[in-house]
Design a protein around this motif. Structure first.
Motif, short mmCIF file in Angstrom:
data_model
loop_
_atom_site.label_atom_id
_atom_site.label_comp_id
_atom_site.label_asym_id
_atom_site.label_seq_id
_atom_site.Cartn_x
_atom_site.Cartn_y
_atom_site.Cartn_z
N PHE A 162 0.98 -1.15 -0.21
CA PHE A 162 0.01 0.01 -0.15
C PHE A 162 0.94 1.18 0.14
O PHE A 162 0.58 2.17 -0.70
N ALA A 163 1.81 0.95 0.94
CA ALA A 163 2.72 2.44 1.05
C ALA A 163 3.49 2.68 -0.20
O ALA A 163 3.72 4.03 -0.47
N GLN A 164 4.02 1.71 -0.79
CA GLN A 164 4.62 1.95 -2.04
C GLN A 164 3.81 2.20 -2.99
O GLN A 164 4.45 3.20 -3.89
N LEU A 165 2.78 1.63 -3.33
CA LEU A 165 2.05 2.00 -4.43
C LEU A 165 1.39 3.60 -4.17
O LEU A 165 1.36 4.21 -5.28
N GLY A 166 0.87 3.75 -2.91
CA GLY A 166 0.22 5.11 -2.76
C GLY A 166 1.23 6.11 -2.75
O GLY A 166 1.03 7.05 -3.66
N GLY A 167 2.52 6.03 -2.09
CA GLY A 167 3.46 7.05 -2.38
C GLY A 167 4.10 7.18 -3.87
O GLY A 167 4.36 8.18 -4.16
N GLY A 168 4.19 5.93 -4.44
CA GLY A 168 4.69 5.79 -5.88
C GLY A 168 3.79 6.57 -6.83
O GLY A 168 4.17 7.27 -7.41
N ILE A 169 2.46 6.20 -6.50
CA ILE A 169 1.39 6.91 -7.40
C ILE A 169 1.69 8.44 -7.35
O ILE A 169 1.88 9.37 -8.41
N TYR A 170 1.60 8.85 -5.95
CA TYR A 170 1.61 10.19 -5.41
C TYR A 170 2.61 11.18 -5.95
O TYR A 170 2.72 11.99 -6.82
N THR A 171 3.82 10.46 -5.82
CA THR A 171 4.94 11.35 -6.09
C THR A 171 5.41 11.44 -7.51
O THR A 171 5.70 12.61 -8.22
N ARG A 202 -4.54 22.63 -2.86
CA ARG A 202 -5.57 22.10 -4.05
C ARG A 202 -4.76 20.69 -4.60
O ARG A 202 -5.16 19.81 -4.74
N CYS A 203 -3.42 21.18 -5.22
CA CYS A 203 -2.83 20.16 -5.83
C CYS A 203 -2.27 19.05 -4.83
O CYS A 203 -2.43 17.75 -5.28
N VAL A 204 -2.19 19.40 -3.62
CA VAL A 204 -1.72 18.26 -3.01
C VAL A 204 -3.07 17.34 -2.44
O VAL A 204 -2.85 16.09 -2.41
N ASP A 205 -3.98 18.00 -2.47
CA ASP A 205 -5.33 17.38 -2.11
C ASP A 205 -5.71 16.44 -3.34
O ASP A 205 -6.04 15.24 -3.07
N ILE A 206 -5.55 16.94 -4.41
CA ILE A 206 -5.90 16.10 -5.73
C ILE A 206 -5.03 14.86 -5.75
O ILE A 206 -5.70 14.01 -5.96
N THR A 207 -3.73 15.12 -5.66
CA THR A 207 -2.90 14.00 -5.53
C THR A 207 -2.95 13.00 -4.69
O THR A 207 -3.11 11.88 -4.89
N THR A 208 -3.33 13.46 -3.25
CA THR A 208 -3.50 12.57 -2.25
C THR A 208 -4.79 11.66 -2.48
O THR A 208 -4.47 10.44 -2.69
N ARG A 209 -5.79 12.24 -2.87
CA ARG A 209 -7.06 11.57 -3.01
C ARG A 209 -7.05 10.46 -4.12
O ARG A 209 -7.22 9.40 -4.18
N ASN A 210 -6.10 11.01 -5.25
CA ASN A 210 -6.12 10.03 -6.52
C ASN A 210 -5.18 8.70 -6.07
O ASN A 210 -5.46 7.68 -6.26
N ALA A 211 -4.09 9.11 -5.60
CA ALA A 211 -3.04 8.14 -5.20
C ALA A 211 -3.74 7.10 -4.33
O ALA A 211 -3.47 5.99 -4.40
N LEU A 212 -4.59 7.40 -3.15
CA LEU A 212 -5.28 6.64 -2.38
C LEU A 212 -6.11 5.69 -3.01
O LEU A 212 -6.15 4.60 -2.58
N ARG A 213 -6.80 6.25 -3.97
CA ARG A 213 -7.83 5.63 -4.63
C ARG A 213 -7.40 4.60 -5.54
O ARG A 213 -7.81 3.33 -5.57
N HIS A 214 -6.35 4.65 -6.24
CA HIS A 214 -5.77 4.10 -7.20
C HIS A 214 -4.85 3.04 -6.50
O HIS A 214 -4.41 1.78 -7.18
N MET A 215 -4.63 3.09 -5.36
CA MET A 215 -3.59 1.92 -4.86
C MET A 215 -4.54 0.75 -4.38
O MET A 215 -3.82 -0.41 -4.22
N VAL A 216 -5.74 0.69 -4.40
CA VAL A 216 -6.45 -0.22 -3.83
C VAL A 216 -6.54 -1.65 -4.93
O VAL A 216 -6.24 -2.68 -4.59
N VAL A 217 -6.96 -1.18 -6.13
CA VAL A 217 -7.06 -2.29 -6.78
C VAL A 217 -5.85 -3.20 -7.37
O VAL A 217 -5.82 -4.33 -7.29
#
Lengths: 691, 691
Positions: free
Chosen positions: A178-187, A565-580
């Motif tokens: 989770f952490a690698q995916l969420g963080g990796g997508i975010y960064t 706002r950019c921080v928020d958009i990235t956070t939301r999307n990264a967390l959403r996309h790490m699940v599947v």
């Protein structure tokens, strides 16, 4: 017996010493000067963004962990596995949280130090990374030792009881993925989004304060490169320890009165590693007389020599086995050779990078073709090296089955340097951040030059870590498969000492199909992660464009962008996309285990790890080479910055970003998670499976 | 006995009938109107360029073939293998030469036909492709039947003597790999080179006569897409036949008085396929009332139904085995399902292509990320389908070892449609060429519209062929591995009927390392081929730029470019770069066989084929999707031609070209060549190997 008692004391003690050192390093960093109020303000944005992301990430992970823990308890009927599972997840998160918090304090202090002394800046940045490196090793060691004592594992019950530890590995693996995916997508989404509008469309420099995504980009360095990689190494550390202990149970008889040491051996070796890491981290000191990379190399050398000497003591003196010493040494050697090969394929002064830069003169397509091609080629030599070391250790150890223990030792040899390697890896994003803060705070050219020198050193250490990470991941996951085999044999009564009794024939169509599925998983998994970055980056691009369009005076520097706002958009999307992707990687081995059976599952696991490691290596090296080809052009070749060649090279670099920093590292976790799920659920497959 | 005598007469007879039909089709095409003198002039350039390339290619291959034939004779001590080897190489080259010569005659005649009747144009183009399709099936069948009779293979000596046929497979595979590599590098280097300067830099349309690389580009369609694919299918045809016959020897006892049919069965099934292809090709007739793709579908349906009925007769009526019928039918079904999946991932109206087109709005990097991601994802469902069919056939056949025969039958079922599929594939480059000739000759919009309709149909058939090709290649190569296993068992006395007696345990580190090497080969091999395209394209770009710079009045259309120089540069480079990848792919299995032994070599072979098939599928689909995303934008979405999105999509398309048309198809040959080398040299590995 006295020797093994000593060992059970030495391991937790060494873990506690390492933990104490983590506290000291953290305290030391906090005491450094955080610079001007403006610098502190920028740093606080980064710190808040990074912490907010981690908190929301943990909140997303928590329900998964709790539900799975409950399911594990019910299905397996053992509280220890569920308990270990939660503990593995929590320890992994704590290690990452502490490590990243050191990093987001060290960044601005590195910038400030660079204003007076570049040498000091290096020391601050490296010790900042040291918290993550040492914290991981310490919590790994302590977590498993605590469970070891809590579960009351003794020489008598070890063959069954060691299996209880796998819960810890499962928990650590899951939260790491989770952490690698969420963080990796975010960064990468933030990075790509910021660059696509900033550098390419508007033509402002990297880290320019007018770019709305710049804070998200700097946050990304921390939550992705730093926290993500930390989670990765925490996971491979636990899996490695637990798997080698399980394999060790098979060899207890072989070492006579030292038998119990076959199981404790991994803990001892890791305890040595913790001490080596402390020595190495303290040995890295900036100096006006040395280049930053030379200083880092001293640290690596100190740890390396210390490890080699300890291996001699452990293998030859204590365990009376030359083959163990040689295997440990071979593993250490493999880590070095693979790192050198990776440096060839991604080094800025080497032929591949130069050829990619040259191809950029004819546009993006040829740039990408060249990088893609060198990336594919670069998997050859590392896999040959690992293959050679595997066979060498196996035959030195005496072939089947004793050679498997030697193979385990080789893996411990590779992973011995984990602490210092992680420190030098976390050093990279800190230096990156420090440069970004200098740019945003408008500090002078002098400071930026110091930052550039640190950055160059960071790029080299990153390349080293990636080669090292691949070697670790592949070897570890081979050993975890052996641990799986050991457990499978226990459940079915198969006699492991006779290779021919193991009922997994390669030409059985069942196994061939299992391997097809296993080989396909890393492709599909990478697809999901890369797409997540693309989709999220697209959202960031739209937002940055919108701000430039709608906020009057932004481009002229008269107004401030809405970073949050950019921080928020990235956070939301990264967390959403790490699940599947995570769910896919949990469910697939479970389906294979239940339908094709526990033996075909072994075939599946082997295919996953080989293909996963190859794809990851390809992605790391192609991404790294594109990155450096761009830098090579920026250094003045083929028209330099702003030329057609540079524009083409930026495309390659941007495409390579999610490969090398999102999909690649996540694959490393994926291949071990598959094994650990298989080991944990093995009893269920045996009882309820179709075959 | 009378049944099997009938079979030995039926197979060559059907081959001769097919050959006669090839002659008739060729004669029919030559009789069509080749158009105006200007059209004939353009066509003659293409014809000369293509033939010159093939001749030089054959001259490059010839010494390899002779030296290897000599070595084989000396090393194996059997003239039959050396003789078969030369014959396989020669038959492959003849099939390709004849097929391509029909294509370079059909192209201009298709253009001319389109001036009066689009329906007629379809018939000409499709029959042009039919020569290649039918020629391959005929020469395959005849070549192997001739050797079969010449070597005097009888029911009594079959278990040993069938091995003599492998020389033919080796020769065919080797010359095919050369042809696919040489042609593949040629076509994409010319295509990319022409586009990069023409479309991107100068801004002139595709196939514009002012572009110096335009003839090389049109030649490339023939030597790459047409000749290369022909060689590929010739090779998989021979390998499939020979491997299934070898596997058949194991099952001679099982079918009692029909026993000999187990060996002849592949020849009969292929003979049916030849007749089915004739019917199908003749059924494709253009009509004013039908779209071109509907006409092609009628041909596919005719062949499909004919095959299914024949399978019923062959399986149930003659061989009295429902399981054989079901396996054949399952194979046929798998071919259809995989084609449908591929159509989803590459179809212009489907979600993946639309998403890629959408991502193009934010530039090349996101376009490439999206295509790369969908390409990776696209391997999942096809491999699931093939896995499911493999297991279904295996269990319908009765598990080990009888199920292996059913698996063989499934492979024959898949490859049954080869003739008509190849015809509809070769139809694509002919339509492409016809459009190019129309453009260069400045014909009216009407003609070009007819050409576009053909082209659209061609794109769909190409997508179908690629999915089909993957299914064929993977299934065939699994069967060839079983043939290898049969031979290995003969040499070592292992009892094949007992699965557990086969000494290839997956968890043996020797096998794991062999799989690592096997999995890495397709990466390295693809790297070499993609780089070859990049490097050659770069030379073409330089030359086209030079001509625009140095030839006065070229851009204004007042002077003619020097087409021949581009043709020459591409030819020389393509031939030079095809050698190294070929050598790598010959030497690797030989080294593995001699050092790791014949059993680990099996593990190696399985890894090569699984990873090779996955990589090839990824490359095909990503390349196809990028291509269609560009077309989707050109059709008016996201700004249409000339927009930023279009420029980004062109980059993706250009990068995808060598993936889908050079590396991808070459991988298909690679995975079978590995097996056939292993089977051929098996006796040497047994005698002189380390293990």
């Amino acid at each position: 017996m006295s020797l093994s008692t000593l060992a059970t004391i030495f391991a937790p003690l060494s873990g506690l010493v390492a933990l104490a050192f983590v506290a000291i390093l953290f305290w030391w960093i906090s005491r450094q000067d955080p610079g001007s109020p403006q610098m502190r303000e920028i740093a606080s944005y980064i710190q808040e963004g990074a912490n907010a992301f981690l908190r929301r990430e943990f909140m997303t992970i928590a329900p998964f962990v709790l539900v799975l823990a409950g399911l594990l308890w019910v299905a397996m009927g053992k509280w220890q596995i569920a308990f270990g599972f939660v503990m593995g997840a929590v320890f992994s998160m704590v290690a990452v949280y502490v490590g990243m918090n050191a990093a987001v304090r060290a960044n601005v202090r590195t910038t400030q130090a660079a204003r007076s002394s570049p040498a000091k800046a290096l020391t601050v940045a490296f010790r900042g990374g040291g918290v993550m490196g040492l914290g991981i090793v310490a919590l790994n060691l302590l977590g498993i030792t605590i469970l070891f004592i809590l579960f009351g594992i003794t020489p008598e019950n070890a063959p069954e009881a060691v299996h209880l530890l796998v819960g810890f590995g499962f928990g650590a693996s899951l939260s790491s993925l989770f952490a690698q995916l969420g963080g990796g997508i975010y960064t990468k989404a933030a990075d790509v989004g910021a660059d696509l509008v900033g550098k390419v469309e508007v033509g402002i420099p990297e880290d320019d304060p007018r770019n709305a995504a710049v804070i998200a980009d700097l946050v990304g360095d921390n939550v992705g490169d730093c926290a993500g990689r930390g989670a990765d190494l925490f996971e491979s550390g636990s899996d490695n320890l637990i798997a080698t202990m399980i394999v060790g149970t098979v060899f207890m008889a072989q070492y006579g009165s030292y038998g119990w040491l076959a199981v404790l051996f991994p803990l001892i070796s890791r305890a040595i590693g913790a001490l080596g890491a402390i020595l190495g981290i303290m040995a890295v000191k900036g100096s006006e007389k040395r280049s930053p990379i030379a200083a880092v190399n001293i640290g690596l050398a100190v740890t390396g020599v210390f490890s080699l000497v300890s291996f001699w003591v452990l293998g030859v003196v204590i365990m009376k086995s030359y083959s163990i010493f040689w295997s440990l040494a071979l593993g250490l050697g493999a880590a070095i050779v693979v790192s050198l090969i990776i440096q060839y394929y991604t080094g800025i002064k080497q032929r591949p990078v130069n050829e990619i830069a040259k191809a950029s003169r004819s546009g993006s397509a040829l740039n990408i073709m060249a990088g893609f091609s060198y990336g594919l080629e670069s998997v050859g030599l590392p896999i040959l090296t690992i293959g050679a070391v595997t066979l060498a250790a196996y035959y030195i150890g005496g072939g089947w089955i004793h050679g498997v223990f030697a193979l385990t030792a080789a893996t411990l040899g590779i992973t011995e340097m984990k602490g210092i390697i992680m420190a030098s890896d976390a050093f990279g994003p800190i230096a990156d951040n420090a440069g970004g803060i200098a740019e945003m705070a408008g500090l002078g050219a002098e400071v930026r030059r110091a930052g550039d020198a640190l950055d160059a050193a960071g790029n080299i250490t990153k390349a080293i870590t990636k080669g090292y990470g691949m070697a670790c991941a592949l070897m570890t996951s081979v050993v975890v498969t052996f641990a799986y085999l050991v457990e499978a044999a226990k459940h079915t009564g198969v006699n492991l000492t006779n290779l021919q009794d193991i009922p997994i024939i390669i030409t059985d169509p069942l196994n061939i199909v299992a391997m097809m599925l296993g080989a396909a998983l890393p492709f599909v998994f990478s697809a999901l992660t890369i797409r997540a970055v693309g989709v999220t980056a697209y959202q960031v691009v739209e937002e940055v464009r919108r701000q430039f369009r709608e906020i009057p005076g932004l481009l002229e520097g008269k107004a401030k962008p809405e970073y949050a706002r950019c921080v928020d958009i990235t956070t939301r999307n990264a967390l959403r996309h790490m699940v599947v992707p995570t769910l896919v990687s949990i469910i697939t081995p479970v389906i294979v285990g239940f339908t094709l059976g526990i033996w075909a599952l072994t075939a599946y696991l082997i295919a996953v790890k080989i293909v996963g490691a190859l794809l990851a290596t390809f992605m790391f090296n192609a991404g790294g080479a594109w990155d450096n080809a761009k830098k090579y052009i920026e250094d003045g070749s083929y028209g330099g910055k702003g030329s057609e060649a540079h524009r083409a090279a930026v495309t390659g670099d941007t495409f390579g970003d999610p490969l090398k920093d999102t999909a690649g590292p996540s694959l490393h976790i994926l291949i071990k998670l598959q094994d650990i799920i298989a080991i944990t659920l093995l009893p269920l497959f045996v009882t309820y499976g179709l075959k």
